[in-house]
Design a protein around this motif. Structure first.
Motif, short mmCIF file in Angstrom:
data_model
loop_
_atom_site.label_atom_id
_atom_site.label_comp_id
_atom_site.label_asym_id
_atom_site.label_seq_id
_atom_site.Cartn_x
_atom_site.Cartn_y
_atom_site.Cartn_z
N TYR A 49 2.40 -6.30 9.18
CA TYR A 49 2.46 -7.10 7.96
C TYR A 49 3.25 -8.39 8.20
O TYR A 49 2.87 -9.46 7.73
CB TYR A 49 3.08 -6.30 6.82
CG TYR A 49 3.35 -7.13 5.59
CD1 TYR A 49 2.31 -7.51 4.75
CD2 TYR A 49 4.64 -7.57 5.29
CE1 TYR A 49 2.54 -8.28 3.63
CE2 TYR A 49 4.89 -8.34 4.17
CZ TYR A 49 3.84 -8.70 3.35
OH TYR A 49 4.08 -9.48 2.25
N MET A 50 4.36 -8.28 8.93
CA MET A 50 5.18 -9.47 9.19
C MET A 50 4.42 -10.48 10.05
O MET A 50 4.53 -11.69 9.82
CB MET A 50 6.49 -9.06 9.86
CG MET A 50 7.42 -8.31 8.93
SD MET A 50 8.91 -7.76 9.73
CE MET A 50 9.86 -9.27 9.70
N GLY A 68 7.94 -9.32 13.94
CA GLY A 68 6.84 -8.37 13.79
C GLY A 68 6.34 -7.84 15.12
O GLY A 68 6.11 -6.63 15.27
N ARG A 111 1.78 -12.06 7.75
CA ARG A 111 2.45 -12.95 6.79
C ARG A 111 2.93 -14.23 7.48
O ARG A 111 2.82 -15.32 6.93
CB ARG A 111 3.62 -12.21 6.15
CG ARG A 111 4.34 -12.98 5.11
CD ARG A 111 3.54 -13.05 3.84
NE ARG A 111 4.32 -13.77 2.85
CZ ARG A 111 3.82 -14.63 2.00
NH1 ARG A 111 2.53 -14.84 1.96
NH2 ARG A 111 4.59 -15.25 1.16
N CYS A 145 3.38 -0.59 11.02
CA CYS A 145 2.66 -1.22 9.90
C CYS A 145 3.47 -2.37 9.31
O CYS A 145 2.92 -3.42 8.98
CB CYS A 145 2.34 -0.19 8.83
SG CYS A 145 1.10 1.00 9.34
N ILE A 146 4.78 -2.18 9.17
CA ILE A 146 5.64 -3.26 8.67
C ILE A 146 5.61 -4.44 9.64
O ILE A 146 5.54 -5.60 9.22
CB ILE A 146 7.07 -2.75 8.44
CG1 ILE A 146 7.10 -1.80 7.25
CG2 ILE A 146 8.04 -3.90 8.20
CD1 ILE A 146 8.44 -1.15 7.02
N PHE A 158 5.02 3.89 10.49
CA PHE A 158 5.33 3.06 9.32
C PHE A 158 5.98 1.74 9.75
O PHE A 158 5.65 0.68 9.22
CB PHE A 158 6.25 3.84 8.38
CG PHE A 158 6.62 3.09 7.14
CD1 PHE A 158 5.67 2.87 6.16
CD2 PHE A 158 7.90 2.60 6.96
CE1 PHE A 158 6.00 2.17 5.00
CE2 PHE A 158 8.24 1.91 5.82
CZ PHE A 158 7.29 1.69 4.83
N MET A 159 6.86 1.80 10.73
CA MET A 159 7.50 0.57 11.23
C MET A 159 6.50 -0.34 11.93
O MET A 159 6.60 -1.56 11.85
CB MET A 159 8.65 0.93 12.17
CG MET A 159 9.81 1.62 11.49
SD MET A 159 10.56 0.64 10.19
CE MET A 159 11.39 -0.59 11.15
#
Length: 64
Positions: free
Chosen positions: A21-22, A49, A25, A17-18, A14-15
């Motif tokens: 995303y960063m 990220g 972005r 994936c975050i 999950f981290m």
């Protein structure tokens, strides 16, 4: 498989994936220089990220 180990792997995924995303972005904000209303610079988002991805990937592999 131990449930605690599986939970740790899931949290690390999950981290990652975050972190992805960063990075995405940050690249989008860097490409669109007109809309700069964010609190963090695009380069900082990309760096944070990449750090999230690399640290959590190393934890999954077992090195970190």
């Amino acid at each position: 498989m131990d449930p605690y180990l599986l939970a740790g792997v899931m949290i690390n995924l999950f981290m990652i994936c975050i972190g992805g995303y960063m990075v995405i972005r940050g690249k989008a904000l860097k490409a669109n220089l007109v809309n700069q209303g964010t609190a963090i610079s695009p380069n900082a988002l990309i760096i944070i990220g990449v750090l999230l991805i690399s640290i959590n990937a190393l934890k999954i592999v077992g090195i970190g």
